[in-house]
Motif scaffolding. Structure first.
Motif, PDB file in Angstrom:
ATOM      1  N   GLY A 125       0.800  -1.216   0.000  1.00  0.00           N
ATOM      2  CA  GLY A 125       0.000   0.000   0.000  1.00  0.00           C
ATOM      3  C   GLY A 125       0.828   1.259   0.000  1.00  0.00           C
ATOM      4  O   GLY A 125       0.350   2.325  -0.369  1.00  0.00           O
ATOM      5  N   GLU A 126       2.055   1.170   0.456  1.00  0.00           N
ATOM      6  CA  GLU A 126       2.932   2.338   0.496  1.00  0.00           C
ATOM      7  C   GLU A 126       4.119   2.182  -0.447  1.00  0.00           C
ATOM      8  O   GLU A 126       4.536   3.130  -1.096  1.00  0.00           O
ATOM      9  N   LYS A 127       4.650   0.977  -0.518  1.00  0.00           N
ATOM     10  CA  LYS A 127       5.806   0.729  -1.363  1.00  0.00           C
ATOM     11  C   LYS A 127       5.554  -0.513  -2.187  1.00  0.00           C
ATOM     12  O   LYS A 127       5.055  -1.511  -1.676  1.00  0.00           O
ATOM     13  N   TYR A 128       5.894  -0.450  -3.476  1.00  0.00           N
ATOM     14  CA  TYR A 128       5.662  -1.560  -4.370  1.00  0.00           C
ATOM     15  C   TYR A 128       6.991  -2.078  -4.914  1.00  0.00           C
ATOM     16  O   TYR A 128       7.978  -1.345  -5.003  1.00  0.00           O
ATOM     17  N   TYR A 129       6.993  -3.361  -5.263  1.00  0.00           N
ATOM     18  CA  TYR A 129       8.205  -4.009  -5.740  1.00  0.00           C
ATOM     19  C   TYR A 129       7.928  -4.703  -7.057  1.00  0.00           C
ATOM     20  O   TYR A 129       6.953  -5.438  -7.197  1.00  0.00           O
ATOM     21  N   LYS A 130       8.807  -4.475  -8.004  1.00  0.00           N
ATOM     22  CA  LYS A 130       8.711  -5.159  -9.286  1.00  0.00           C
ATOM     23  C   LYS A 130       9.373  -6.529  -9.145  1.00  0.00           C
ATOM     24  O   LYS A 130      10.514  -6.635  -8.717  1.00  0.00           O
ATOM     25  N   PHE A 131       8.647  -7.551  -9.535  1.00  0.00           N
ATOM     26  CA  PHE A 131       9.103  -8.930  -9.376  1.00  0.00           C
ATOM     27  C   PHE A 131       9.225  -9.569 -10.760  1.00  0.00           C
ATOM     28  O   PHE A 131       8.264  -9.566 -11.527  1.00  0.00           O
ATOM     29  N   GLU A 132      10.402 -10.092 -11.099  1.00  0.00           N
ATOM     30  CA  GLU A 132      10.599 -10.623 -12.442  1.00  0.00           C
ATOM     31  C   GLU A 132      11.588 -11.785 -12.438  1.00  0.00           C
ATOM     32  O   GLU A 132      12.438 -11.907 -11.538  1.00  0.00           O
ATOM     33  N   ILE A 133      11.446 -12.652 -13.431  1.00  0.00           N
ATOM     34  CA  ILE A 133      12.437 -13.697 -13.653  1.00  0.00           C
ATOM     35  C   ILE A 133      13.629 -13.055 -14.357  1.00  0.00           C
ATOM     36  O   ILE A 133      13.500 -12.534 -15.458  1.00  0.00           O
ATOM     37  N   TRP A 134      14.776 -13.090 -13.701  1.00  0.00           N
ATOM     38  CA  TRP A 134      15.957 -12.418 -14.227  1.00  0.00           C
ATOM     39  C   TRP A 134      16.825 -13.349 -15.059  1.00  0.00           C
ATOM     40  O   TRP A 134      17.393 -12.950 -16.068  1.00  0.00           O
ATOM     41  N   ALA A 135      16.943 -14.612 -14.627  1.00  0.00           N
ATOM     42  CA  ALA A 135      17.754 -15.583 -15.370  1.00  0.00           C
ATOM     43  C   ALA A 135      17.111 -16.955 -15.283  1.00  0.00           C
ATOM     44  O   ALA A 135      16.614 -17.357 -14.237  1.00  0.00           O
ATOM     45  N   THR A 136      17.115 -17.678 -16.405  1.00  0.00           N
ATOM     46  CA  THR A 136      16.605 -19.046 -16.436  1.00  0.00           C
ATOM     47  C   THR A 136      17.782 -20.028 -16.462  1.00  0.00           C
ATOM     48  O   THR A 136      18.940 -19.628 -16.623  1.00  0.00           O
ATOM     49  N   HIS A 137      17.480 -21.322 -16.279  1.00  0.00           N
ATOM     50  CA  HIS A 137      18.502 -22.367 -16.306  1.00  0.00           C
ATOM     51  C   HIS A 137      19.683 -21.967 -15.421  1.00  0.00           C
ATOM     52  O   HIS A 137      20.849 -22.056 -15.812  1.00  0.00           O
ATOM     53  N   SER A 138      19.348 -21.547 -14.209  1.00  0.00           N
ATOM     54  CA  SER A 138      20.365 -20.933 -13.349  1.00  0.00           C
ATOM     55  C   SER A 138      21.383 -21.925 -12.803  1.00  0.00           C
ATOM     56  O   SER A 138      22.419 -21.523 -12.290  1.00  0.00           O
ATOM     57  N   GLY A 139      21.080 -23.221 -12.913  1.00  0.00           N
ATOM     58  CA  GLY A 139      22.061 -24.213 -12.489  1.00  0.00           C
ATOM     59  C   GLY A 139      22.971 -24.672 -13.602  1.00  0.00           C
ATOM     60  O   GLY A 139      23.844 -25.522 -13.406  1.00  0.00           O
ATOM     61  N   GLY A 140      22.752 -24.115 -14.812  1.00  0.00           N
ATOM     62  CA  GLY A 140      23.597 -24.439 -15.952  1.00  0.00           C
ATOM     63  C   GLY A 140      23.055 -25.529 -16.843  1.00  0.00           C
ATOM     64  O   GLY A 140      23.648 -25.832 -17.886  1.00  0.00           O
ATOM     65  N   ILE A 141      21.925 -26.148 -16.460  1.00  0.00           N
ATOM     66  CA  ILE A 141      21.355 -27.244 -17.247  1.00  0.00           C
ATOM     67  C   ILE A 141      20.226 -26.704 -18.113  1.00  0.00           C
ATOM     68  O   ILE A 141      19.354 -25.986 -17.631  1.00  0.00           O
TER      69      ILE A 141
END
Length: 407
Positions: free
Chosen positions: A67-83
């Motif tokens: 209600g006072e502060k909002y946060y943008k939430f996004e997938i930044w990187a996929t396959h993060s374990g290298g597979i």
């Protein structure tokens, strides 16, 4: 703590990329006003950043707020374990396809070059570093700018010289270096603020299988199949020497490698780790089911390869704390299951903030007492301190933010 000031970010999106929700978040890292965290199961790295609180922003489905502060939430990187299971041309072994947690885990800012982030990858059993801030949103982590593999194996010739009573000679500067054995699944990581050395744990949780997602007592046999999957034969805590001497062979030539020192192999399930505010002690969490603990090691002896005083300097467990972690007499049992001593951090006053069953606890390691418990009713994994008293918490199916008083 200021209460109730809790923001929950969990499975609240309509966007196709995130509609399946968070499964298990880990390894939170705060960089300025941005928070990164891994999802070890979905194999992605999420990014949370501050957004405006105007009406237009409030309507966006990729923003969460209170209600006072909002946060943008996004997938930044996929396959993060290298597979990359979706790549038909991938030459990765078929056994990777059955990994339950193939993603990344702990992350830390590289103090030698803060543009870089050090990332532990379960999937490929290694540590890497890259310029995560400059990564193209939604692209595979393999495309992260200036990606460099820091470590993915340990020399058997050196390891074989580490008996039950001596760990002081376990360094990659010991010859020969012909037999390298891959690490288990690097888990948590810290970078020393003074010399840039990298300290990390290497348990076997990244070897969990989809159809056997269990360890020890919650397996049908009461035993763990994971220990038998370790190629190196133990679960260790390691230090990587980043100095010039750490890249030289005995003849003084640069071998192009960072020396890896085995700090200890005496923990059955090493997990989280953190440096004290003065960076003189390293604490390690052990998540052995039924006997969680935290053990301290003085850093100085590990800076000298000839030191023979490498052993623990302090120890904590629920018995020494005199507290039942994750349970209270005033509240009914939660459903958090077997959450244990996983990730943790020290605040500026030297208090240890740690994950416990059903939530988090703040511990005074000097007085050996629990200051408070923050019970969420779910398994938790780790935390990171943000700005203005924010504390970001990770765990099963969510991300939480609480605010503490800073006096």
């Amino acid at each position: 703590l200021q209460s109730p000031d809790i923001t929950v970010i969990a499975d609240a999106h309509d966007d196709d990329d995130v509609s399946s929700g968070l499964i298990y978040t880990e390894g939170p890292l705060v960089r300025n006003e941005v928070v990164y965290m891994s999802d070890t199961v979905r194999a992605v790295i999420y990014r949370v950043s501050s957004s405006s609180s105007d009406s237009e922003q409030k309507q966006k489905n990729d923003s969460i707020g209170d209600g006072e502060k909002y946060y943008k939430f996004e997938i930044w990187a996929t396959h993060s374990g290298g597979i990359d299971e979706d790549d038909p041309s991938s030459s990765q072994p078929s056994q990777y396809q059955n990994l339950a947690e193939p993603g990344s885990n702990g992350m830390a800012t590289d103090t030698l070059d803060p543009k870089f982030v050090v990332i532990n990858q379960h999937g490929l059993h290694r540590l890497i570093r890259c310029r995560l801030d400059d990564h193209a949103p939604g692209a595979p982590l393999s495309e992260c700018p200036d990606l460099e593999v820091i470590a993915d194996s340990f020399p058997v010739s050196s390891a074989s010289r580490v008996g039950n009573d001596d760990q002081s000679t376990a360094t990659t500067n010991t010859k020969p270096l012909s037999s390298l054995v891959r690490l288990n699944s690097p888990n948590d990581v810290v970078v020393h603020p003074h010399d840039g050395s990298i300290w990390f744990t290497d348990p076997i949780y990244g070897l969990l299988e989809k159809d056997r997602f269990c360890d020890e007592f919650n397996c049908d046999t009461g035993e763990s199949y994971l220990d038998g999957k370790s190629e190196i034969g133990w679960q260790g805590v390691y230090r990587i020497d980043r100095g010039e001497d750490g890249r030289k062979d005995d003849d003084g030539s640069d071998n192009g490698r960072h020396a890896i020192d085995l700090v200890t192999k005496y923990h059955r399930r090493p997990n989280g780790l953190a440096l004290t505010p003065d960076a003189k002690r390293l604490w390690v969490a052990d998540s052995t089911i039924g006997s969680p603990s935290w053990t301290a090691y003085n850093v100085t002896p590990y800076l000298d390869s000839t030191s023979t005083t490498r052993k623990a300097s302090d120890f904590l467990n629920p018995a020494l704390l005199g507290s039942t972690l994750g349970r209270t007499e005033d509240l009914p049992p939660f459903t958090g299951g077997e959450g244990l001593s996983d990730g943790f951090k020290f605040d500026e006053q030297g208090y240890l903030w740690t994950s416990i069953p059903n939530g988090f606890a703040v511990i005074d390691t000097v007085k050996r007492e629990v200051i408070c418990q923050i019970l969420l009713g779910v398994n938790t994994s780790n935390l990171a301190f943000g700005t203005n008293g924010d504390v970001w918490l990770t765990g099963k199916a969510g991300i939480w933010k609480i605010t503490r008083r800073i006096e």
